[in-house]
Enzyme design. Structure first.
Site, PDB file in Angstrom:
ATOM      1  N   ASP A 140     -11.776  13.036  -5.290  1.00  0.00           N
ATOM      2  CA  ASP A 140     -10.868  11.969  -4.875  1.00  0.00           C
ATOM      3  C   ASP A 140     -10.267  12.348  -3.521  1.00  0.00           C
ATOM      4  O   ASP A 140      -9.338  13.158  -3.441  1.00  0.00           O
ATOM      5  CB  ASP A 140      -9.768  11.769  -5.928  1.00  0.00           C
ATOM      6  CG  ASP A 140      -8.741  10.731  -5.485  1.00  0.00           C
ATOM      7  OD1 ASP A 140      -9.057   9.932  -4.572  1.00  0.00           O
ATOM      8  OD2 ASP A 140      -7.625  10.720  -6.045  1.00  0.00           O
ATOM      9  N   LEU A 142      -9.493  10.683   0.653  1.00  0.00           N
ATOM     10  CA  LEU A 142      -9.548   9.567   1.588  1.00  0.00           C
ATOM     11  C   LEU A 142     -10.709   9.715   2.570  1.00  0.00           C
ATOM     12  O   LEU A 142     -11.112   8.742   3.210  1.00  0.00           O
ATOM     13  CB  LEU A 142      -8.227   9.453   2.349  1.00  0.00           C
ATOM     14  CG  LEU A 142      -7.026   8.985   1.524  1.00  0.00           C
ATOM     15  CD1 LEU A 142      -5.754   8.995   2.376  1.00  0.00           C
ATOM     16  CD2 LEU A 142      -7.253   7.584   0.971  1.00  0.00           C
ATOM     17  N   ASP A 257      -7.439   7.245   8.846  1.00  0.00           N
ATOM     18  CA  ASP A 257      -7.686   6.207   9.848  1.00  0.00           C
ATOM     19  C   ASP A 257      -7.345   6.695  11.254  1.00  0.00           C
ATOM     20  O   ASP A 257      -8.028   6.352  12.223  1.00  0.00           O
ATOM     21  CB  ASP A 257      -6.885   4.949   9.509  1.00  0.00           C
ATOM     22  CG  ASP A 257      -5.435   5.240   9.143  1.00  0.00           C
ATOM     23  OD1 ASP A 257      -5.030   6.421   9.174  1.00  0.00           O
ATOM     24  OD2 ASP A 257      -4.708   4.295   8.810  1.00  0.00           O
ATOM     25  N   LYS A 296       5.340  11.248   8.866  1.00  0.00           N
ATOM     26  CA  LYS A 296       4.105  11.911   8.429  1.00  0.00           C
ATOM     27  C   LYS A 296       2.955  11.570   9.370  1.00  0.00           C
ATOM     28  O   LYS A 296       2.116  12.418   9.669  1.00  0.00           O
ATOM     29  CB  LYS A 296       3.767  11.483   7.000  1.00  0.00           C
ATOM     30  CG  LYS A 296       4.740  12.002   5.955  1.00  0.00           C
ATOM     31  CD  LYS A 296       4.374  11.509   4.564  1.00  0.00           C
ATOM     32  CE  LYS A 296       5.372  12.022   3.528  1.00  0.00           C
ATOM     33  NZ  LYS A 296       5.063  11.492   2.167  1.00  0.00           N
ATOM     34  N   ARG A 297       2.936  10.321   9.847  1.00  0.00           N
ATOM     35  CA  ARG A 297       1.868   9.912  10.754  1.00  0.00           C
ATOM     36  C   ARG A 297       2.032  10.601  12.116  1.00  0.00           C
ATOM     37  O   ARG A 297       1.047  10.965  12.760  1.00  0.00           O
ATOM     38  CB  ARG A 297       1.890   8.399  10.924  1.00  0.00           C
ATOM     39  CG  ARG A 297       1.815   7.611   9.621  1.00  0.00           C
ATOM     40  CD  ARG A 297       0.430   7.462   9.123  1.00  0.00           C
ATOM     41  NE  ARG A 297      -0.268   6.372   9.781  1.00  0.00           N
ATOM     42  CZ  ARG A 297      -1.512   6.004   9.480  1.00  0.00           C
ATOM     43  NH1 ARG A 297      -2.186   6.650   8.534  1.00  0.00           N
ATOM     44  NH2 ARG A 297      -2.094   5.006  10.106  1.00  0.00           N
TER      45      ARG A 297
END
Length: 329
Positions: A140, A142, A257, A296-297
């Site tokens: 699992d 991303l 992303d 966090k980004r």
């Protein structure tokens, strides 16, 4: 008396001139309105005059599958949303195949497969049957959404989440934009980065969300929750992306992303392209609604800058708009 008579004559003539002028203005205004309405009527009837039909706003079907696109859809235990998305996108004319990124501990049930296959068959037309596949992953992560797919028949990939729907005409338009620049990312959800002026280190950056894009009018990323890119970037992400970045993403469950945006920008030296389109959110809010999301980004951006040895993202203010659907552009 004579003077009073002259004054009255002058007043009367002034009134006549004023009335004549007002009447002339009214006539001109009326003529302008008539001309305006006539132009609108002609514009609305123009397709008929040229032999077009109302359905011409949609892109024509694409017979060569290599000129079409494949959807790579990320999902996680939201079967109702998955069914809605598959039901919608299988009606899009340019679609060749759908690859469902499956990272759940249990494999998809037979009933789910049967239902989705029934949807695909029901939406088949003109002998065109969209191929539907589940890409099963044991881990699992991303990163799975960017795992290399060896049997893709198209160069174009439309990466999308299962809870976001765009009209087919909007998808086809974005695909046409991507065809004009197939090495870059073309997407609907822009984001921005900028130098953190509060830090002495000029190599420190801040991640900006939608409101930052709206305020500055510029962006440097388009999120992969709804974006076109070339299939070669799946291979680059899987085989050449620093393993430390993929491990960071798996551990923190965020920023895959941003990593893809870094990868494409690093390969091309060019900015992405933001396409304006209607977005229909059919699910609940995701991790972006959680506290500390922007922080966090920002941490991800600075971590990736270190890994890439510099900032590859390029800012731009260009936006692609389908002018067939707007009055002013």
């Amino acid at each position: 008396m004579r003077t009073g008579f002259v004054n009255r004559r002058m007043v009367q003539r002034f009134r006549q001139v004023a009335i004549s002028t007002v009447g002339s203005l009214k006539i001109k205004l009326l003529l302008c309105c008539c001309i305006g309405f006539s132009l609108i009527a002609v514009a609305s009837r123009a397709p008929a005059f040229l032999g077009w039909t109302g359905s011409s706003i949609s892109m024509p079907p694409i017979s060569d599958s290599r000129k079409g696109y494949s959807i790579v859809m990320n999902t996680w235990k939201r079967y109702d949303l998955l069914k809605q998305s598959i039901s919608h996108y299988t009606t899009c004319s340019g679609l060749d195949s759908i690859h469902i990124v499956w990272s759940e501990p249990d494999p998809p049930s037979d009933s789910l497969k049967k239902f989705l296959n029934h949807i695909v068959e029901s939406n088949a037309k003109d002998g065109r049957l969209v191929e539907l596949k589940f890409d099963i992953n044991k881990e699992d992560s991303l990163n799975n959404r960017f795992k290399e797919i060896t049997d893709l028949k198209t160069d174009a990939i439309f990466s999308i989440d299962d809870d976001v729907i765009f009209p087919c005409s909007s998808v086809e338009f974005a695909f046409s934009v991507w065809q004009s620049a197939p090495d870059t990312m073309v997407g609907y959800v822009p984001r921005i980065h900028w130098v953190d002026s509060t830090k002495d280190n000029l190599g420190s950056y801040i991640y900006g969300g939608w409101w930052s894009v709206w305020w500055t009018g510029s962006y440097s990323m388009v999120l992969s929750k709804a974006a076109f890119f070339h299939k070669k970037y799946l291979s680059l992400y899987t085989n050449e992306m620093p393993a430390s970045i993929r491990e960071y993403i798996t551990k923190n469950r965020n920023c895959e992303d941003i990593a893809m945006s870094f990868l494409v920008a690093n390969a091309t030296g060019a900015p992405p392209i933001w396409v304006k389109g209607k977005i229909f959110e059919i699910g609940s809010t995701g991790i972006s609604s959680l506290g500390g999301h922007s922080e966090k980004r920002t941490e991800c951006v600075n971590r990736f800058v270190e890994e890439f040895g510099g900032m590859p993202l390029v800012s731009t203010s260009v936006k692609a708009v389908d002018s067939r659907k707007i009055w002013f552009w």
